[in-house]
Design an enzyme around this catalytic site. Structure first.
Site, short mmCIF file in Angstrom:
data_model
loop_
_atom_site.label_atom_id
_atom_site.label_comp_id
_atom_site.label_asym_id
_atom_site.label_seq_id
_atom_site.Cartn_x
_atom_site.Cartn_y
_atom_site.Cartn_z
N GLU A 1 -1.12 -15.69 -24.15
CA GLU A 1 -0.22 -16.66 -24.76
C GLU A 1 -1.00 -17.84 -25.35
O GLU A 1 -0.72 -18.29 -26.47
CB GLU A 1 0.79 -17.18 -23.73
CG GLU A 1 1.67 -16.09 -23.12
CD GLU A 1 1.11 -15.52 -21.82
OE1 GLU A 1 1.91 -15.24 -20.93
OE2 GLU A 1 -0.14 -15.37 -21.72
N CYS B 1 0.34 -20.71 -18.32
CA CYS B 1 0.75 -20.42 -19.69
C CYS B 1 2.12 -21.00 -19.98
O CYS B 1 2.42 -21.34 -21.13
CB CYS B 1 0.76 -18.91 -19.93
SG CYS B 1 -0.90 -18.21 -19.99
N THR C 1 -21.66 15.78 -5.05
CA THR C 1 -21.80 15.70 -6.51
C THR C 1 -23.15 15.10 -6.89
O THR C 1 -23.80 15.54 -7.84
CB THR C 1 -20.66 14.85 -7.11
OG1 THR C 1 -19.41 15.50 -6.83
CG2 THR C 1 -20.81 14.69 -8.60
#
Length: 368
Positions: free
Chosen positions: A52, A84, A196
């Site tokens: 904003e 804001c 992995t």
């Protein structure tokens, strides 16, 4: 342009924030006067001005009497930047159209209430479904204080993630692999298991234009990670964590000197307790984890109930073989009724591959 058009423009602007504002939400804002856009903005970097305020700064004329379209309820509290709502009220904006409610306890309706008290008309829930989808990571994190977790799987049409020799490069095509790097950018962290690392020696980085590398996390119960693997060698360049429950102090010291951060997590059945790990990551403001593990870690994560979403890339290939690796390992469920329940998928194609996008609903065995 219609009200929805202006909000869709704000949504497009918000996507510019992907990878740069975690653990904050993605927010875009558009200011319209006399049916013309006079200002636009988005939250560009964590700690910088919110959408904003950026939109107000970018106005090409006085915003007094204009309409503001913003994807998320404006904040009304002092954080790294001022509220804001104060800037909106001071600007003389006449109406505010809001997409999503903010579940943050510091906001949660208070932003809307403050604007209305100042005489500003507030129209909530404009394109709410699309705006909510934009911030599913933030909504989960801010309400649970644990990361939003997604499993990514690349498999053949018969559900295999590697051949019987353990080979997996490459199951999917180039278009799918490029999309994976775009997904990596959305997450604060990417996690794999030690299996992995030992099998593939990955780098787990985001290799696209304007990248934002996620934090790398290895689930390594017994601290087996090789000192010469790519993750350790690059730990001073990309933040790298190893989560373990059995610590070798000497090896941990060597790893820490290399830049690796050790997370000692309680054990469950001899392995890292994943729910405890998620709580620890939440305290580190890691709001999201992309799980690119092996079949064992996928099953453990599902069983622990830490997964909210799953993306499955299916390649038009068949590996076959009972010893070829499946997408989800472990012992599996016994009864059909114990299955992990998924939503109806969103279906997309990348090259010759199909992507199935699921929400995790509920596991009837664990109730999570």
């Amino acid at each position: 342009m219609t009200e929805n058009d202006y909000m869709h423009r704000a949504i497009d602007l918000a996507r510019n924030s992907i990878g740069f504002v975690n653990p904050n939400p993605l927010v875009g804002a558009v200011i319209v006067k006399h049916q013309k856009i006079i200002g636009e903005g988005w939250h560009e970097r964590y700690g910088d001005l919110h959408a904003e305020r950026n939109a107000l700064q970018n106005c090409t004329e006085d915003p007094a009497g204009s309409d503001l379209y913003v994807t998320l309820e404006p904040c009304c509290h002092q954080g790294k930047t001022p509220p804001c709502t104060d800037a909106i009220i001071e600007s003389g904006i006449h109406r505010v159209f809001i997409g999503s409610d903010d579940p943050n306890p510091f906001v949660a309706g208070k932003g809307i209430e403050q604007l209305r008290r100042a005489g500003i008309e507030v129209i909530p829930h404009v394109c709410k479904e699309e705006c909510d989808k934009l911030n599913r990571i933030f909504f989960h994190y801010i309400t649970t204080k644990t990361p939003y977790c997604m499993i990514k799987i690349a498999m053949t049409a018969d559900g295999k993630t590697a051949t019987r020799a353990g080979l997996s490069k490459w199951i999917t095509g180039e278009s799918s692999r490029r999309h994976v790097h775009e997904i990596r950018k959305q997450f604060s962290a990417i996690m794999c298991g030690i299996g992995t690392v030992l099998a593939d020696d990955p780098t787990l980085t985001c290799r696209i234009e304007n990248p934002s590398n996620p934090i790398r996390i290895v689930c390594d119960s017994h601290l087996q990670i090789p000192l010469d693997c790519k993750l350790v060698r690059t730990a001073k360049d990309v933040p790298t964590y190893v989560a373990c429950c059995h610590v070798d102090p000497h090896k941990a010291e060597i790893l820490e000197k290399a830049g690796v951060q050790i997370l000692e997590i309680p054990a469950e059945d001899g392995h890292v307790k994943l729910r405890s790990l998620m709580r620890k990551l939440g305290t580190l403001e890691i709001d999201s984890v992309l799980l690119e593990g092996g079949s064992a870690l996928h099953e453990s994560a599902l069983r622990a109930g830490i997964v909210q979403h799953m993306q499955v890339y299916i390649a038009p290939k068949i590996f076959g073989g009972v010893s070829a690796k499946p997408a989800v390992g472990g012992i599996g469920v016994f009864e059909v009724e114990e299955a992990y329940q998924l939503s109806s998928p969103e279906i997309r194609t990348y090259g010759n591959d199909v992507l199935l996008d699921y929400d995790i609903l509920k596991n009837l065995q664990t109730g999570v």
